[in-house]
Design a protein around this motif. Structure first.
Motif, short mmCIF file in Angstrom:
data_model
loop_
_atom_site.label_atom_id
_atom_site.label_comp_id
_atom_site.label_asym_id
_atom_site.label_seq_id
_atom_site.Cartn_x
_atom_site.Cartn_y
_atom_site.Cartn_z
N GLY A 176 11.81 4.82 7.64
CA GLY A 176 12.61 4.87 6.55
C GLY A 176 12.49 5.85 5.60
N LEU A 177 13.11 5.92 4.33
CA LEU A 177 12.69 6.84 3.19
C LEU A 177 11.64 6.02 2.26
N ALA A 178 11.06 6.83 1.37
CA ALA A 178 9.87 6.36 0.57
C ALA A 178 10.15 6.65 -0.63
N VAL A 179 9.60 6.17 -1.73
CA VAL A 179 9.23 7.04 -2.88
C VAL A 179 7.95 7.24 -3.15
N LEU A 180 7.72 8.64 -3.14
CA LEU A 180 6.21 9.03 -3.13
C LEU A 180 5.79 9.81 -4.10
N PRO A 181 4.54 9.82 -4.55
CA PRO A 181 3.90 11.04 -5.68
C PRO A 181 4.15 12.27 -4.68
N CYS A 182 4.48 13.29 -5.58
CA CYS A 182 4.80 14.68 -4.74
C CYS A 182 3.54 15.23 -4.52
N TYR A 183 2.42 15.13 -5.10
CA TYR A 183 1.08 15.38 -4.54
C TYR A 183 0.59 14.91 -3.08
N LEU A 184 1.26 13.61 -2.78
CA LEU A 184 0.84 13.00 -1.55
C LEU A 184 1.80 13.59 -0.58
N ALA A 185 2.91 13.64 -0.85
CA ALA A 185 4.12 13.88 0.53
C ALA A 185 4.21 15.37 0.48
N ASP A 186 4.25 16.05 -0.59
CA ASP A 186 4.91 17.51 -0.47
C ASP A 186 4.08 18.38 0.57
N PRO A 187 2.55 18.21 0.77
CA PRO A 187 2.06 19.18 1.39
C PRO A 187 1.92 18.78 2.89
N ASP A 188 2.63 17.71 3.19
CA ASP A 188 2.66 17.44 4.56
C ASP A 188 3.97 17.82 5.34
N SER A 189 3.99 18.62 6.50
CA SER A 189 5.02 19.17 7.14
C SER A 189 5.86 18.03 7.79
N GLU A 190 5.27 16.88 8.00
CA GLU A 190 6.18 15.73 8.66
C GLU A 190 6.80 14.96 7.75
N LEU A 191 7.36 15.58 6.40
CA LEU A 191 8.08 14.86 5.61
C LEU A 191 8.79 15.99 4.78
N GLN A 192 10.15 15.66 4.32
CA GLN A 192 10.84 16.38 3.46
C GLN A 192 11.68 15.66 2.47
N SER B 82 0.86 -1.03 0.00
CA SER B 82 -0.08 0.02 -0.17
C SER B 82 0.92 1.25 -0.04
N LEU B 83 0.48 1.94 -1.03
CA LEU B 83 1.27 3.39 -1.04
C LEU B 83 1.03 4.27 -0.03
N VAL B 84 -0.12 4.44 0.33
CA VAL B 84 -0.55 5.11 1.68
C VAL B 84 0.14 4.69 2.85
N ASN B 85 0.30 3.35 3.01
CA ASN B 85 0.72 2.96 4.30
C ASN B 85 2.33 3.16 4.10
N GLN B 86 3.10 3.12 3.28
CA GLN B 86 4.54 3.69 2.96
C GLN B 86 4.61 4.99 3.27
N PHE B 87 3.50 5.91 3.01
CA PHE B 87 3.55 7.41 3.10
C PHE B 87 3.54 7.08 4.78
N MET B 88 2.67 6.66 5.48
CA MET B 88 2.59 6.77 6.91
C MET B 88 3.89 6.36 7.34
N ALA B 89 4.28 5.15 7.09
CA ALA B 89 5.40 4.65 7.55
C ALA B 89 6.57 5.70 7.56
N ALA B 90 7.06 6.35 6.19
CA ALA B 90 7.99 7.23 6.20
C ALA B 90 7.46 8.60 7.20
N LYS B 91 6.32 8.86 7.58
CA LYS B 91 6.08 9.89 8.46
C LYS B 91 6.58 9.48 9.96
N ALA B 92 6.37 8.31 10.15
CA ALA B 92 6.69 7.65 11.42
C ALA B 92 8.08 7.61 11.63
N GLY B 93 9.04 7.74 10.47
CA GLY B 93 10.36 8.03 10.70
C GLY B 93 11.14 6.35 10.36
#
Length: 249
Positions: free
Chosen positions: A169-185, A156-167
């Motif tokens: 590891g790093l994940a390859v994500l669509p920019c529209y999903l990750a860019d607006p989130d302040s908990e990721l860079q 699940s890409l959404v789960n990878q997104f949440m796992a990356a936010k939890a610290g």
């Protein structure tokens, strides 16, 4: 018997599309399919505006990463991250979809953004399940990182997104999903050119003149197209792109 049944199913679906294609009412049901990432981040706001403008139309959203058949009426409209190849479909491109590598600020600290993807080879990485096939981002990662770098996998890409936010590891994500989130860079400043995709809104050619379909193309399709910069990865920080509702799009 199987061939006859298949022929009957095809002809019945064709007749159903022909009848629906002549429907000029802005009422009734509209079945839409979208990926989980698009559904979780962007489309709901546009659906809300569509509801305000056309309260007689009921949208039924199927969140599915598979390509559902529009010919068999598994959906009336599809939001797809790829150009349609079937000759009996009608659609238009809404935006380019950029992907980048993201991680929690605490994990990256002063080491990012990297200019060279090779710097990621030994970083803790989040990826797809080991049996995932045909996913460009998964193949790109597999060619880049060492086998010992994998720390977490999910289909699940959404789960990878949440796992990356939890610290984790790093994940390859669509920019529209990750860019607006302040908990990721971003771990790499620029999007990955090899993973650039396209967002399309698609329907069957027989349904393109249906009033409900035209209205959806105009409201939701144009609304998503107005966010091309976000899809293309041109708004890397939270607050630097217009909100879906606030911008009135």
């Amino acid at each position: 018997m199987a061939e006859a049944a298949e022929r009957i199913e095809t002809e019945t679906a064709s007749l159903g599309r022909e009848i629906a294609g002549r429907d000029h009412r802005l009422t009734g049901q509209l079945r839409v399919t979208s990926s989980d990432t698009l559904a979780s981040r962007l489309v709901t706001g546009h659906f809300a505006r569509f509801r305000q403008m056309h309260p007689g139309i009921v949208v039924e959203l199927t969140v599915d990463n598979r390509v559902l058949s529009l010919s068999r009426r598994e959906a009336d409209i599809a939001l797809r991250p790829a150009r349609p190849r079937e000759g009996d479909l009608f659609g238009r491109k809404l935006a380019d979809i950029a992907w980048a590598v993201y991680g929690a600020p605490a994990l990256l600290t002063s080491r990012s953004p990297f200019e060279n993807p090779a710097k990621l080879a030994d970083m803790p990485m989040i990826g797809w399940s080991a049996d995932a096939n045909g996913i460009p981002a998964s193949e790109w990662l597999a060619a880049l990182v060492t086998p010992t770098a994998w720390v977490y996998r999910s289909n699940s890409l959404v789960n990878q997104f949440m796992a990356a936010k939890a610290g984790i590891g790093l994940a390859v994500l669509p920019c529209y999903l990750a860019d607006p989130d302040s908990e990721l860079q971003r771990a790499i400043a620029a999007p990955i050119s090899e993973l650039m995709r396209e967002l399309w809104i698609v329907t069957h050619s027989d349904l393109r003149r249906t009033a409900r379909v035209r209205a959806f193309f105009d409201v939701v399709g144009d609304g998503l197209a107005s966010e091309r910069a976000l899809f293309a990865g041109e708004y890397p920080r939270l607050g630097s792109h217009p909100g879906v509702v606030a911008a009135g799009i």
